[in-house]
Design an enzyme around this catalytic site. Structure first.
Site, mmCIF file in Angstrom:
data_model
loop_
_atom_site.group_PDB
_atom_site.id
_atom_site.type_symbol
_atom_site.label_atom_id
_atom_site.label_comp_id
_atom_site.label_asym_id
_atom_site.label_seq_id
_atom_site.Cartn_x
_atom_site.Cartn_y
_atom_site.Cartn_z
ATOM 1 N N ARG A 448 56.821 23.610 -17.790
ATOM 2 C CA ARG A 448 57.266 22.747 -16.707
ATOM 3 C C ARG A 448 58.645 22.254 -17.071
ATOM 4 O O ARG A 448 58.827 21.550 -18.041
ATOM 5 C CB ARG A 448 56.352 21.534 -16.565
ATOM 6 C CG ARG A 448 55.000 21.843 -15.983
ATOM 7 C CD ARG A 448 54.207 20.563 -15.857
ATOM 8 N NE ARG A 448 52.780 20.835 -15.735
ATOM 9 C CZ ARG A 448 52.160 21.069 -14.569
ATOM 10 N NH1 ARG A 448 52.843 21.041 -13.460
ATOM 11 N NH2 ARG A 448 50.873 21.312 -14.545
ATOM 12 N N ARG A 478 50.690 24.564 -12.527
ATOM 13 C CA ARG A 478 50.190 24.102 -11.249
ATOM 14 C C ARG A 478 51.085 23.040 -10.620
ATOM 15 O O ARG A 478 51.514 22.108 -11.287
ATOM 16 C CB ARG A 478 48.785 23.546 -11.434
ATOM 17 C CG ARG A 478 48.008 23.477 -10.136
ATOM 18 C CD ARG A 478 46.705 22.774 -10.374
ATOM 19 N NE ARG A 478 45.639 23.727 -10.667
ATOM 20 C CZ ARG A 478 44.668 23.470 -11.534
ATOM 21 N NH1 ARG A 478 44.657 22.361 -12.199
ATOM 22 N NH2 ARG A 478 43.727 24.348 -11.737
ATOM 23 N N HIS A 508 50.965 28.105 -22.167
ATOM 24 C CA HIS A 508 51.066 26.659 -22.245
ATOM 25 C C HIS A 508 51.733 26.249 -23.554
ATOM 26 O O HIS A 508 52.087 25.091 -23.753
ATOM 27 C CB HIS A 508 49.646 26.080 -22.139
ATOM 28 C CG HIS A 508 49.587 24.633 -21.853
ATOM 29 N ND1 HIS A 508 48.979 23.746 -22.695
ATOM 30 C CD2 HIS A 508 50.078 23.898 -20.835
ATOM 31 C CE1 HIS A 508 49.089 22.534 -22.207
ATOM 32 N NE2 HIS A 508 49.750 22.593 -21.071
ATOM 33 N N TYR A 542 56.586 10.984 -21.453
ATOM 34 C CA TYR A 542 55.435 11.510 -22.189
ATOM 35 C C TYR A 542 55.685 11.354 -23.680
ATOM 36 O O TYR A 542 56.741 11.695 -24.171
ATOM 37 C CB TYR A 542 55.222 12.997 -21.894
ATOM 38 C CG TYR A 542 54.707 13.325 -20.505
ATOM 39 C CD1 TYR A 542 54.796 12.410 -19.465
ATOM 40 C CD2 TYR A 542 54.133 14.550 -20.242
ATOM 41 C CE1 TYR A 542 54.326 12.721 -18.208
ATOM 42 C CE2 TYR A 542 53.670 14.874 -18.983
ATOM 43 C CZ TYR A 542 53.776 13.952 -17.960
ATOM 44 O OH TYR A 542 53.323 14.277 -16.704
ATOM 45 N N ARG A 638 42.912 10.666 -24.541
ATOM 46 C CA ARG A 638 43.493 9.900 -23.442
ATOM 47 C C ARG A 638 42.642 10.006 -22.177
ATOM 48 O O ARG A 638 42.398 9.011 -21.513
ATOM 49 C CB ARG A 638 44.899 10.409 -23.139
ATOM 50 C CG ARG A 638 45.580 9.685 -21.992
ATOM 51 C CD ARG A 638 47.003 10.141 -21.812
ATOM 52 N NE ARG A 638 47.085 11.548 -21.481
ATOM 53 C CZ ARG A 638 47.104 12.031 -20.232
ATOM 54 N NH1 ARG A 638 47.070 11.217 -19.198
ATOM 55 N NH2 ARG A 638 47.174 13.323 -20.014
#
Lengths: 778, 514
Positions: A448, A478, A508, A542, A638
């Site tokens: 991403r 996605r 990923h 993040y 998390r």
């Protein structure tokens, strides 16, 4: 009572979202941040319904009634989800309407709904609507199934050609696109649309629905008269039967928040959707608006691309994006304005009462994020105090003037902790590679990232400079697919080798490898491995860990890894890196088993893991076995955690916490005490079957002892957190971790920032005072 | 950094019967290397060749696609296709259309493929094994060892007797061939087992003549199948090799043989490309293992590619050359022993021949490789006596050219056979088919070496080593050989007069003994 071995995954997710909401409910959180958490709760829900609930429903539709490991059957889960989700939504709106909006109004930012518009405001807004909004609207008339009690035959008198339905010219809409007529039965009598659905109602778009009734007499089109017709008309049953449903999409390209011009201090804001609902009757001359409603449909987004279509994957991907707008509905969110309309929409969409969420306030809080970020600041004098005190990212890893980034990395591994530390070193790493004539090649995965990101710019420049740039772009990330396709093509045009993902596996892993020919002619590689994406924007929100290294063993493995994912090579076993879906899981399981083996009462084993989700049953079983061997297991999860902690004979040595805060905890860290020969790993993978079996993920070791200790400190801090932590009980409930009696709350995130600040300060010590300090190789 | 300047990394590509594989490495000045990168893709060349005899168009196209992607990979290291070393092994070697294949690859990818011979394959493999086990030298020298590699088209075997090469063979049995056998015969799994057992038994019976197999205590297996086995079972792991217990290896081999390729993929997490060969490969290895007395299996983490890399990296390295020479001589001697040769005579003639060779360096202008061929020829010149004393030179030629000597290529073996052929009686003539079939350069080499061998053989006419050593003296067009040792040299003189004809023709020198 028989204790469960696993919690249900969906219900555990809901508890996660409840924890997010908890941050909004916490009066200690600054006001605008609270608003933001409310918005996040909503957007989380959207994704959850689009993906998880959709797939649950798909399972039920396909006749799969098997209970899952928690012992619940799909239908039971669905019912429990609806119940719990509605509770959470209720708390969310109680907070919004009871606390946040009033508090914002006191701070000078009022979000005003139609019921509190002043007459003057109403006039201004109506002008605004007529001039700027109405021309963009396209009303759709929707064939609706007869309401209960009405027979099909008399449902739709006076069906006529499309042009007659809403003659736009009469309300000054002559330039607007011709209203689309979606009436079902066409001239040949075939039902063109499935009874269940209104395909043109796009996923997550806000719409207004109107129930229209032909006017008996030519009523004046004045506002007040319309309102009168709407409200007061004594309707008889016949009139009700001829009521028609029309739908208008709220244009997504207009700002939702409209400032109402005012002389008073502070800001008053109206919502675009409220304007459309309030003045929408202007779109339907000859009709009276009987009822109105705002709504949003959430559709199944869990539709994948046809992986076997190798001919043109990009084209296939684009089709998926279109498809997502029209896939089947899973949830209907409505304003509380009209039960009748809600009911009709529900039936039209083929949904049940469990799927309908009636909200007492503005729908779609997602967009309130904007208000919390920019608008809010602009509006409220001294608005900064309503937000978290800023923690500007700090640069700690910075090459000295007389050295290069290559020298620095060669001299020792470096750890980067964003967003406490700045993401810049990653960008500079790539920029240096792009401009350094000695660099031969750059290989990288991109999952991403944004098209305008400095990362993509650096890669493009590198390709133009004649470097070999090989980039694996994951189109299947996605909700990001569209953006990815665009910038990937740009990279390709610059001469980079672009691999558009792998069939059936999402890539990923996050890795970047630079191949450089050193001054002496030898080849040296520089590697960056990360738990987070190469996205400079998310790197500010993040919390991720990453490693710069020139370690030959890691670099060799990384080269082979890139050969595997760029099609140069079949799968090969690597020595230091573990790769999902090949050996990552087995290695993790092996290391957990090793911990259990080495554990003894005198020297019990210790596992500390941090991740976003813990769902994989094999891993959980391994942790239960470790528990039985006396291994202490500390988990910081998390999000979803289906492991049941604290059960005697199963998991009494396992403790689960979840830390939320201003930053989204995103890093995955795995620590093994290993009888004193400690091992520490970072990974891109969560412990979910999806990650371990359907994705390319990396698990990499932290070999440098100093860095290992630092990661250890970071990892351990989460288990001391008493500011943003919740702890999971054996009944599946999460409780806030409170500071011990008389102690101040300890925030791990605040601590991380102060550690980074201290490390930066050490760098800046003037030389003469540096002597006693001893710079640690960071 | 103190490393020598400017060293481009080396790339080595192997076109094998089941895959095309690449390594990129950097040479570290001391003859070693460090691997930078590796890649590999499956290939069906083996399947094509072992069934139809040639590489199909599709397989050629696929190979070219793989090589193009390797070219791209190498560009990332600044290595041009021309600079890469590309070898092809058994599958392509046997392909009827190998030249067309090599040509197309060269035109379309820029890679130049050299098809190497089976014996050269053994040589490279030995280099790789030696390198992998270098920290543990005793593994190879302390006991008798077998080195085994089961490939798609062939099985390479080397036997070492206390570190000395006792035999080197290439058997025409490989995993792809076995698989083809099963497919074509539609045979039941049981018959495959029988087929393998028969083949391995026959091979082992032959090996027994070189070295009693139960004396083999070190069993070394190279190849992906064995590496996979070692990674999936209990093993002692070292940097470059792993050691697995005999029983564990056998058990795993049995288990793997019982699995379908699908199960291999699912249960053992084996890539598809390797799943098909795993069962048969391990089965062959297990059958060999069970014939030996080894308690452990050593699985080096290397392949022929590392061997090639070492050969490239080392270039001419005197110490290594000497070691290889010793191994070639040992392998020749092992062949001689198999045929009950006169070991003392053979060695003595070899030493005399080498002394002559070294003394005549200016005259023959030949190098170390030819010296090695001379040594092998000398060791084996009388080996044909096993069949019959009369015409034994011709029998020697036959035996040598149909045997294998470690480290020698097929062409070199033919030279050795010819030199042995001409160690007595008629010198080379235009009517000798095996001689005129040699390339021109080789014919000259044969003439020169045979000339020297004939003189050396004459000097030990009595097979009693009366001439212990020699010193050479040039006088115009005469070569005086001064013998050390016994004074009565009449027999040798007589013999020399008879056998120095070729020597005079070739070197223009009249040889005499004093």
């Amino acid at each position: 009572m028989k204790t469960k071995r696993y919690f249900n995954r969906e219900l555990s997710w809901l508890e996660f979202n409840a924890r997010v909401l908890d941050e909004a409910l916490d009066s200690g959180t600054p006001l605008l941040e609270r608003l933001k958490f409310l918005a996040i709760t909503s957007s989380n829900f959207d994704e959850f319904f689009m993906v998880r609930v959709a797939s649950l429903k798909a399972r039920i539709a396909s006749g799969d009634l098997e209970p899952e490991p928690s012992g619940l059957a799909p239908a039971e889960i669905l019912a429990a989800v609806a119940k719990r989700a509605k509770e959470i939504v209720r708390r969310q709106y109680d907070c919004l309407l009871g606390e946040i909006l009033p508090a914002l109004e006191r701070e000078g930012l009022a979000v005003v709904r139609p019921s509190t518009w002043t007459a003057a405001e109403r006039r201004k807004l109506e002008d605004h609507f007529a001039d700027l909004v109405a021309p963009l609207l396209t009303p759709l008339r929707v064939e609706s199934p007869p309401e209960p009690g009405a027979s099909a035959s008399d449902g739709l008198p006076g069906k006529s050609a499309a042009g007659d339905v809403f003659p736009g010219s009469e309300v000054g809409l002559s330039d607007a696109p011709r209203p689309l007529d979606l009436e079902g039965p066409d001239a040949s009598g075939k039902n063109a649309l499935a009874a269940h659905d209104i395909p043109s109602i796009g996923n997550l778009r806000i719409h207004a629905a109107f129930l229209l009734r032909p006017e008996q007499r030519s009523a004046p089109r004045g506002t007040s008269a319309d309102r009168g017709a709407d409200r007061g008309a004594g309707r008889d049953a016949d009139a009700a039967k001829s009521d028609r449903l029309a739908v208008v999409q709220v244009p997504p390209n207009l700002d939702r928040f409209i400032r109402i011009p005012t002389d008073a201090p502070g800001l008053r804001i109206a919502l675009l959707d409220d304007l459309i609902a309030a003045f929408g009757q202007r779109l339907f001359p000859g009709y009276a608006v009987v009822e109105r409603l705002l709504f949003k449909v959430t559709r199944d987004a869990d539709i994948g691309v046809d992986e076997d279509r190798e001919d043109d994957f990009i084209a296939a991907m684009e089709e998926v994006l279109v498809g997502r707008q029209n896939s089947w509905p899973v949830r209907l969110t409505v304003s509380a304005d009209s039960e009748r309309l809600a009911e009709r929409l529900m039936r039209l969409l083929g949904l049940g009462i469990d799927d309908v969420y009636t909200l007492p306030g503005p729908i779609d809080l997602r967009t309130f994020m904007e208000l919390a970020s920019n608008e809010g600041i602009a509006a409220i004098p001294g608005g900064e105090r309503l937000r978290y005190q800023p923690w500007p990212p700090i640069q700690v890893f910075e090459p000295a003037e007389d050295s290069t980034i290559w020298d620095e990395i060669r001299s020792g591994d470096r750890l980067l902790h964003v967003p406490y530390e700045s993401f810049d070193p990653v960008v500079r790493f790539l920029e240096a590679a792009a401009d350094d004539p000695a660099v031969l090649a750059i290989k990288m995965t991109l999952y991403r990232t944004s098209g305008n990101s400095p990362v993509v710019r650096a890669l493009t420049r590198a390709a133009r400079n004649g470097k070999q740039v090989a980039v694996l772009v994951e189109l299947k990330a996605r909700f990001d697919e569209e953006r990815n396709i665009a910038w990937a093509s740009r990279l390709e045009q610059a001469g980079a080798i672009v691999v558009y993902g792998l069939a059936r596996l999402k890539v990923h892993a996050k890795a970047a490898l630079v191949v450089r020919r050193e001054d002496n002619g030898s080849i040296r590689r520089y590697l960056h491995l990360s738990t987070g994406n190469y996205n400079d924007r998310t790197a500010r929100l993040y919390s991720d860990l990453s490693l710069f290294t020139a370690n030959e063993d890691l670099c060799r493995d990384a080269s082979v890894f890139f050969n595997m994912i760029t099609g140069y090579s079949t799968v090969q076993e690597l020595r230091f890196l573990a790769v999902a879906p090949f050996d990552l899981k087995s290695r993790l399981l092996g290391m957990i088993a090793r911990e259990a083996q080495r554990s003894s009462p005198e020297s019990p084993g210790l596992l500390m893991f941090k991740m976003n989700a813990l769902v994989d049953a094999d891993t959980i079983d391994a942790l239960y076995r470790a528990n039985a061997a006396g291994v202490r297991v500390l988990l910081n999860v998390r999000g979803v955690c289906v492991l049941v902690p604290g059960v005697k004979g199963l998991s009494e040595n396992i403790r689960v916490v979840s830390v939320l805060g201003r930053y989204l905890e995103h890093s995955r860290v795995f620590y093994f005490r290993n009888g004193g020969a400690e091992e520490m790993y970072l990974s891109s993978a969560d412990l979910m079957p999806r990650n371990l079996e359907k994705r390319i993920e990396l698990l990499f070791p932290i070999l440098d002892e100093t860095l290992r200790e630092r990661v250890h400190e970071i990892l351990a801090a989460y288990f001391m957190d008493s500011a943003g932590a919740h702890s999971l009980a054996r009944d599946g409930k999460w409780k806030r971790v409170e500071p011990a009696e008389g102690e101040k709350a300890y925030s791990s995130q605040a601590d991380f920032y102060s550690v980074v600040k201290r490390r930066r300060a050490l760098l800046e010590e003037p030389p003469e005072r540096e002597l006693p300090v001893r710079r640690r190789p960071s | 950094m103190s490393e020598p300047a400017s060293k481009t990394p080396l790339a080595v590509i192997e076109i094998g019967s089941t895959g095309i594989r690449l390594i990129v490495a950097e040479v570290n000045g001391t003859g070693g290397f460090s691997i930078l990168d590796r890649a590999g893709k499956p290939s069906r060349i083996g399947r094509d060749v072992f069934t139809n005899g040639y590489v199909s168009r599709d397989a050629t196209r696929e190979s070219i696609a793989v090589l193009l992607s390797f070219r791209e990979l190498l560009r990332g290291y600044g290595i041009s296709p021309r600079a890469a070393r590309v070898i092809a092994t058994s599958a392509l070697r046997e392909a009827a259309n190998r030249d067309t294949f090599v040509d197309r690859v060269s035109l379309q990818t820029g890679f130049h493929v050299s098809v190497i011979e089976d014996l050269e394959e053994n040589h490279l493999m030995y280099l790789a094994v030696q390198h992998a086990l270098q920290d543990e030298r005793s593994i190879l020298s302390r006991s008798n060892a077998m080195i085994l590699e089961v490939g798609g088209g062939s099985t390479e075997i080397m036997l070492l007797k206390r570190g000395r090469m006792a035999g080197s063979h290439s058997l025409g049995i490989g995993t792809v061939r076995v698989d083809e056998f099963v497919r074509s015969s539609g045979a039941a799994p049981g018959s495959l087992r029988q087929f393998l057992e028969d083949n391995v038994r026959t091979a082992c019976d032959l090996l027994e003549e070189e070295l009693p197999l139960d004396s083999v205590k070190t069993f070394i297996v190279i190849g992906a199948d064995a590496r996979l086995a070692a990674s999936r079972i209990e093993a002692q792991r070292f940097d470059q090799y792993a050691i697995v217990a005999r029983e564990a290896f056998s058990r795993f081999a049995e288990e793997a043989a019982a699995l379908s390729p699908e199960d291999c993929v699912a249960k053992l997490r084996v890539p598809w490309s390797e799943a098909e060969s795993l069962g048969p490969g391990l089965a062959i290895e297990r059958l060999f293992l069970e014939r030996t007395g080894a308690e452990e299996v050593v699985v080096p983490n290397v392949s022929i590619r590392e061997g090639l890399l070492l050969a490239e990296a080392r270039g001419p390295d005197p110490e290594h050359e000497a070691e290889m020479t010793r191994q070639v001589a040992a392998s020749a001697a092992a062949l001689g022993r198999k045929f009950h040769y006169d070991e003392d005579h053979a060695r003595h003639v070899a030493d005399l021949a080498l002394a002559l060779f070294d003394g005549l360096a200016a005259e023959h202008g030949l190098g170390g490789r030819e010296r090695l061929l001379l040594e092998a020829s000398a060791i084996l010149h009388d080996v044909g006596s096993f069949i019959r004393a009369s015409g034994h030179h011709k029998h020697s030629e036959y035996i040598i050219s149909n045997s294998e000597i470690f480290g020698l290529s097929r062409g070199e073996l033919t030279v050795v056979a010819n030199v042995a052929r001409y160690h007595r009686k008629t010198p080379p003539a235009g009517s000798h088919l095996n001689f005129i079939a040699l390339p021109r350069e080789d014919r000259i080499v044969v003439q020169k070496l045979a000339a020297i061998l004939r003189v050396a053989d004459a000097l030990d006419r009595g097979h009693d080593r009366r001439v212990r050593g020699i010193a050479l003296e040039r006088r115009e067009d005469r070569l005086i050989i001064r013998a050390e040792g016994s004074k009565d040299l009449s027999l040798e003189r007589l013999s020399l007069a008879e056998k120095s004809d070729l020597f005079e023709d070739v070197f223009g020198l009249e040889a005499s003994l004093s």
